[in-house]
Design an enzyme around this catalytic site. Structure first.
Site, PDB file in Angstrom:
ATOM      1  N   GLY A  65      43.692  37.942  36.315  1.00  0.00           N
ATOM      2  CA  GLY A  65      43.490  37.936  37.836  1.00  0.00           C
ATOM      3  C   GLY A  65      42.305  38.382  38.214  1.00  0.00           C
ATOM      4  O   GLY A  65      42.146  39.181  39.319  1.00  0.00           O
ATOM      5  N   ASP A 121      41.783  33.660  35.034  1.00  0.00           N
ATOM      6  CA  ASP A 121      42.115  33.341  36.182  1.00  0.00           C
ATOM      7  C   ASP A 121      42.316  31.841  36.592  1.00  0.00           C
ATOM      8  O   ASP A 121      41.998  31.043  35.816  1.00  0.00           O
ATOM      9  CB  ASP A 121      41.179  33.917  37.207  1.00  0.00           C
ATOM     10  N   ASP A 172      46.671  28.631  34.104  1.00  0.00           N
ATOM     11  CA  ASP A 172      47.562  28.982  35.024  1.00  0.00           C
ATOM     12  C   ASP A 172      48.729  29.536  34.369  1.00  0.00           C
ATOM     13  O   ASP A 172      49.498  29.179  33.733  1.00  0.00           O
ATOM     14  CB  ASP A 172      48.240  27.509  35.543  1.00  0.00           C
ATOM     15  N   LEU A 173      48.820  30.685  34.425  1.00  0.00           N
ATOM     16  CA  LEU A 173      49.794  31.895  33.854  1.00  0.00           C
ATOM     17  C   LEU A 173      51.177  31.713  34.513  1.00  0.00           C
ATOM     18  O   LEU A 173      52.010  32.260  33.816  1.00  0.00           O
ATOM     19  CB  LEU A 173      49.419  33.322  34.167  1.00  0.00           C
ATOM     20  N   GLY A 176      48.597  38.279  39.690  1.00  0.00           N
ATOM     21  CA  GLY A 176      50.088  38.482  40.225  1.00  0.00           C
ATOM     22  C   GLY A 176      50.034  37.564  41.359  1.00  0.00           C
ATOM     23  O   GLY A 176      49.063  37.205  42.169  1.00  0.00           O
ATOM     24  N   TYR A 215      59.851  39.700  43.879  1.00  0.00           N
ATOM     25  CA  TYR A 215      58.652  40.509  43.706  1.00  0.00           C
ATOM     26  C   TYR A 215      59.160  41.972  43.080  1.00  0.00           C
ATOM     27  O   TYR A 215      58.401  42.240  41.986  1.00  0.00           O
ATOM     28  CB  TYR A 215      57.822  40.654  44.922  1.00  0.00           C
ATOM     29  N   LYS A 236      58.289  43.461  39.184  1.00  0.00           N
ATOM     30  CA  LYS A 236      57.300  44.587  38.994  1.00  0.00           C
ATOM     31  C   LYS A 236      58.252  45.734  38.283  1.00  0.00           C
ATOM     32  O   LYS A 236      57.765  46.566  37.590  1.00  0.00           O
ATOM     33  CB  LYS A 236      56.743  45.142  40.285  1.00  0.00           C
TER      34      LYS A 236
HETATM   35  P1  NAI Z   1      44.876  38.922  44.778  1.00  0.00           P
HETATM   36  O1  NAI Z   1      45.582  37.825  45.081  1.00  0.00           O
HETATM   37  O2  NAI Z   1      43.467  39.568  45.420  1.00  0.00           O
HETATM   38  O3  NAI Z   1      44.441  38.846  43.138  1.00  0.00           O
HETATM   39  C1  NAI Z   1      45.425  38.287  42.050  1.00  0.00           C
HETATM   40  C2  NAI Z   1      44.543  37.217  41.212  1.00  0.00           C
HETATM   41  O4  NAI Z   1      45.650  36.817  40.436  1.00  0.00           O
HETATM   42  C3  NAI Z   1      43.896  36.204  41.833  1.00  0.00           C
HETATM   43  O5  NAI Z   1      42.594  36.111  41.609  1.00  0.00           O
HETATM   44  C4  NAI Z   1      44.665  34.963  41.631  1.00  0.00           C
HETATM   45  O6  NAI Z   1      43.942  33.676  41.459  1.00  0.00           O
HETATM   46  C5  NAI Z   1      45.386  35.255  40.205  1.00  0.00           C
HETATM   47  N1  NAI Z   1      46.587  34.310  40.113  1.00  0.00           N
HETATM   48  C6  NAI Z   1      47.518  34.219  40.703  1.00  0.00           C
HETATM   49  N2  NAI Z   1      48.560  33.354  40.059  1.00  0.00           N
HETATM   50  C7  NAI Z   1      47.756  33.110  38.934  1.00  0.00           C
HETATM   51  C8  NAI Z   1      48.174  32.321  37.960  1.00  0.00           C
HETATM   52  N3  NAI Z   1      49.253  31.517  38.087  1.00  0.00           N
HETATM   53  N4  NAI Z   1      47.492  32.110  36.977  1.00  0.00           N
HETATM   54  C9  NAI Z   1      46.450  32.804  36.895  1.00  0.00           C
HETATM   55  N5  NAI Z   1      45.851  33.580  37.855  1.00  0.00           N
HETATM   56  C10 NAI Z   1      46.590  33.881  38.862  1.00  0.00           C
HETATM   57  O7  NAI Z   1      45.713  40.240  44.460  1.00  0.00           O
HETATM   58  P2  NAI Z   1      45.567  41.825  44.254  1.00  0.00           P
HETATM   59  O8  NAI Z   1      46.143  42.549  45.560  1.00  0.00           O
HETATM   60  O9  NAI Z   1      44.195  42.082  43.711  1.00  0.00           O
HETATM   61  O10 NAI Z   1      46.582  42.150  43.120  1.00  0.00           O
HETATM   62  C11 NAI Z   1      46.447  42.564  41.765  1.00  0.00           C
HETATM   63  C12 NAI Z   1      47.704  43.062  41.292  1.00  0.00           C
HETATM   64  O11 NAI Z   1      48.052  44.197  41.797  1.00  0.00           O
HETATM   65  C13 NAI Z   1      48.902  41.733  41.386  1.00  0.00           C
HETATM   66  O12 NAI Z   1      49.615  41.842  40.189  1.00  0.00           O
HETATM   67  C14 NAI Z   1      49.697  42.421  42.608  1.00  0.00           C
HETATM   68  O13 NAI Z   1      50.984  42.047  42.357  1.00  0.00           O
HETATM   69  C15 NAI Z   1      49.359  43.748  42.343  1.00  0.00           C
HETATM   70  N6  NAI Z   1      49.759  44.741  43.506  1.00  0.00           N
HETATM   71  C16 NAI Z   1      49.112  44.490  44.862  1.00  0.00           C
HETATM   72  C17 NAI Z   1      48.980  45.367  45.716  1.00  0.00           C
HETATM   73  C18 NAI Z   1      48.515  45.096  46.945  1.00  0.00           C
HETATM   74  O14 NAI Z   1      49.060  45.519  48.135  1.00  0.00           O
HETATM   75  N7  NAI Z   1      47.444  44.186  47.010  1.00  0.00           N
HETATM   76  C19 NAI Z   1      50.238  46.193  45.919  1.00  0.00           C
HETATM   77  C20 NAI Z   1      51.113  46.462  44.686  1.00  0.00           C
HETATM   78  C21 NAI Z   1      50.694  45.772  43.623  1.00  0.00           C
END
Ligand code: NAI
Length: 286
Positions: free
Chosen positions: A8, A32, A41-42, A71, A161, A165
């Site tokens: 990610g 990613d 693609d995870l 995520g 979701y 988690k």
């Molecule tokens: P983001 O959307 O900015 O980054 C997530 C990354 O995961 C992206 O670069 C995306 O391309 C990658 N990704 C998604 N599906 C994928 C796949 N099939 N294969 C490979 N890569 C994939 O999100 P953010 O906010 O930085 O989230 C990071 C983590 O934190 C995630 O696990 C999210 O669930 C968790 N999280 C986020 C919160 C928020 O408010 N932003 C709150 C709580 C948890």
């Protein structure tokens, strides 16, 4: 200088973690869907397998740390993708990398560190069916789909979701304390962010969830910053975290405490003590 992998990595908190690790001159392999060393693609089994193998190849089978940030947010119609990316992928990748993490700890003489991205949605999403969480833990995708169809309704994405988690956090706590992980010098922990301003949150604010998110209680107010979360992850990867094991570190502006002040910590049941004390003989102290 250590060997690290970050999934990610192309966006949000994962990208901030990569920037910090690289600023400290660590060798970081990124994973990613795009803009990464390993593009995979995870959400698919072949994508997970190629990512697992390619990372080991690029880091010569030695890892000092792993951050599992990839995520997918609670988007409607993507419930099974949420399950695959948020729950199945981190576990499969970590199981594939466990030996490399143990090798990294043995070579460096200090523990290797893993930080998994959970979420406070695990505990503050109301009414997630227990059966749904169990369908994750017991690897029952068909049960998962049935439960979401029967009990999800318009809450299906939020349940998928939150359950992904919650099950992931449970896996972290169950696994972190085992001889194969704690005993092999690997410190496995999770961070549980609240609402952090990243593209993932922004896409929810741009959709039907805006009002729910804007009115959700955050005692300190506002949204968290991705860079601050990356600072926490950097701390959890540092030697200061050698004694941190199986912890779910909430960084959520107080939302979990607001909803569940009395629910945790809670004392364990008297009946469970003898079983755990017997198992504890496996652990040694210097
Ligand atoms: P983001 O959307 O900015 O980054 C997530 C990354 O995961 C992206 O670069 C995306 O391309 C990658 N990704 C998604 N599906 C994928 C796949 N099939 N294969 C490979 N890569 C994939 O999100 P953010 O906010 O930085 O989230 C990071 C983590 O934190 C995630 O696990 C999210 O669930 C968790 N999280 C986020 C919160 C928020 O408010 N932003 C709150 C709580 C948890």
């Amino acid at each position: 200088m250590g060997n690290y992998v970050v999934t990610g990595s192309a966006s949000g908190m994962g990208a901030e973690v990569v920037a910090r690790l690289r600023a400290d001159e660590h060798r970081v392999i990124t994973v990613d869907l795009r803009s990464a060393d390993v593009v995979a693609d995870l959400s698919t089994a072949p994508g997970r397998e190629s990512a697992a193998t390619e990372v080991l190849h690029r880091l010569d089978g030695t890892l000092h740390g792993a951050v599992l940030a990839a995520g997918v947010g609670p988007l409607p119609g993507r419930e099974e993708v949420i399950a695959q990316v948020n729950y199945v992928a981190p576990i499969q990748l970590l199981e594939s990398w466990r030996e490399a993490l143990a090798a990294g700890a043995a070579a460096a003489g200090v523990s290797s560190k893993v930080v998994v991205f959970g979420s406070n949605s695990a505990s503050v999403t109301p009414g997630i069916p227990q059966l749904l969480v169990r369908s994750f833990l017991n690897d029952r995708p068909r049960t998962r789909a049935r439960v979401l169809k029967a009990f999800g309704g318009r809450n299906a994405p939020a349940f998928a979701y939150g359950a992904s988690k919650l099950a992931l956090s449970t896996w972290v706590r169950r696994t972190a304390v085992t001889p194969e992980w704690a005993g092999a010098g690997i410190r496995l922990n999770a961070i549980a962010p609240g609402a952090i301003m990243t593209p993932l949150l922004q896409s929810q604010l741009d959709g039907a969830e805006r009002e729910r998110i804007e009115t959700f209680p955050v005692p300190v107010g506002g949204y968290g910053e991705a860079g601050h979360l990356a600072d926490w992850v950097a701390f959890m990867l540092s030697p200061a975290a050698d004694f941190l094991c199986g912890s779910i570190v909430y960084v959520d502006g107080g939302t979990d405490a607001y909803f569940r002040a009395d629910a945790w910590p809670a004392s364990s049941s008297l009946l469970s003590i003898p079983r755990w004390l017997l198992r504890a003989r496996a652990f040694s102290r210097p």
